[in-house]
Design an enzyme around this catalytic site. Structure first.
Site, PDB file in Angstrom:
ATOM      1  CG  HIS A   1     -11.351  -8.003   5.706  1.00 58.77           C
ATOM      2  ND1 HIS A   1     -10.675  -8.923   6.479  1.00 58.77           N
ATOM      3  CD2 HIS A   1     -10.693  -7.955   4.527  1.00 58.77           C
ATOM      4  CE1 HIS A   1      -9.651  -9.419   5.794  1.00 58.77           C
ATOM      5  NE2 HIS A   1      -9.649  -8.858   4.604  1.00 58.77           N
TER       6      HIS A   1
ATOM      7  CD  GLU B   1      -1.734  -2.420   1.334  1.00 57.91           C
ATOM      8  OE1 GLU B   1      -2.553  -3.309   1.023  1.00 57.91           O
ATOM      9  OE2 GLU B   1      -0.618  -2.663   1.844  1.00 57.91           O
TER      10      GLU B   1
END
Length: 325
Positions: free
Chosen positions: A130, A60
């Site tokens: 998540h 990322e």
């Protein structure tokens, strides 16, 4: 007009942006031929080629570092972080580079063409890695804009505005609504202004404020309250950086009461900023303390997701507490 779910509306916005300007590119983990884990970018690599829609390594910090460099050269990169929970390795790039690029160069350079897309929030039984709502971490960062749509129509218009806004934008997509929210959406290009709240419903007794997927929950709570004869004014902030404090304060001056409903943990969630600002701007108009409905101050639980969520019943209870104060 066409019936679209939230994912289709996002895909339509990306398609139109790429067709409009060949400097718009999309990249992230699995966004190419696979279309991303939620299929938001399906068909775009086939239509615009591998140079403009492509996969990245699973890093990322590298995705946003690359996006910063591309945006600094005048392009309009749309970088996807697969889940909002995994944006934190890129936190340094976003906070110390993206947000400060224009300031530290004295406006000689900027990365205003950068848009970062990422799904956020719970309600899909995703567990603690998540399901998080990280918006408040980034709302403390001058130089960014943060946008959160509630439905397909809003998502398309706000995303098109974000891609071509002259500032870097963090665009948080409520993953619980990806396929659950369906509505009429124009097939052509249109924009919705950033930083302007939407008064979804006018009312006289209490103001209800939220953003993203929480708006559906607020509407359900308002339906329960209205059966009790309570007139609710409902406001979707749409953007939380900048946020439309004037619209919220004006509403509270009218109703005298405010409930903020948010999905993130209670302590230091963005609703705290809304509450503090409203009491500065409308203190003498308040008939009761400002109420905040939030997730719990724990990691997001898998087995106890229903108990954790700031649902419509908790919001309804907050409405009653405010009115009975």
């Amino acid at each position: 007009m066409a019936k679209m779910n939230l994912l289709q509306a996002i895909n339509s916005a990306l398609d139109l942006a790429m067709a409009k300007n060949d400097k718009v590119s999309i990249f992230g983990e699995d966004v190419g031929h696979f279309g991303g884990v939620f299929r938001a970018t399906s068909g775009l690599q086939e239509k615009y080629g591998r140079d403009r829609c492509f996969n990245t390594p699973l890093v990322e910090q590298g995705i946003i570092g690359f996006a910063n460099g591309l945006a600094a050269q005048g392009s309009f990169p749309v970088a996807e972080i697969q889940f909002g929970d995994y944006i934190f390795p890129a936190f340094d790039q976003i906070v110390n580079e993206t947000a400060k690029f224009r300031y530290r160069s004295g406006n000689e350079f900027n990365v205003g063409g950068l848009t970062i897309r990422t799904p956020y929030g719970g309600g899909i039984h995703g567990g603690h890695y998540h399901s998080q709502s990280p918006e408040a971490y980034f709302a403390h960062t001058p130089g960014l804009k943060i946008v959160i749509p509630r439905n397909p129509y809003e998502a398309k218009g706000l995303l098109l505005s974000s891609i071509f806004d002259p500032n870097p934008v963090l665009f948080l997509e409520p993953k619980r609504m990806y396929r659950a929210a369906v509505g009429e959406v124009p097939e052509e290009e249109y924009t919705i202004p950033l930083g302007k709240a939407d008064v979804m419903k006018e009312g006289s007794d209490i103001t209800l404020v939220g953003w993203g997927a929480q708006m559906e929950i607020i509407e359900k709570a308002a339906e329960l309250a209205e059966k009790d004869g309570v007139s609710c004014e409902i406001i979707d902030l749409r953007s939380i950086l900048p946020w439309d404090k004037d619209t919220v304060a004006e509403s509270v001056r009218k109703t005298g009461r405010l409930v903020i409903s948010q999905e993130a943990p209670h302590t230091n969630a963005f609703g705290s900023e809304v509450a503090a600002t409203v009491q500065e701007m409308a203190f003498l108009y308040l008939e009761s303390p400002i109420m905040r409905v939030s997730g719990l101050d724990t990691p997001y639980p898998l087995a106890h997701e229903k108990e954790y969520m700031a649902d419509h019943l908790k919001t309804y209870e907050a409405i009653k507490r405010s009115l009975n104060y």
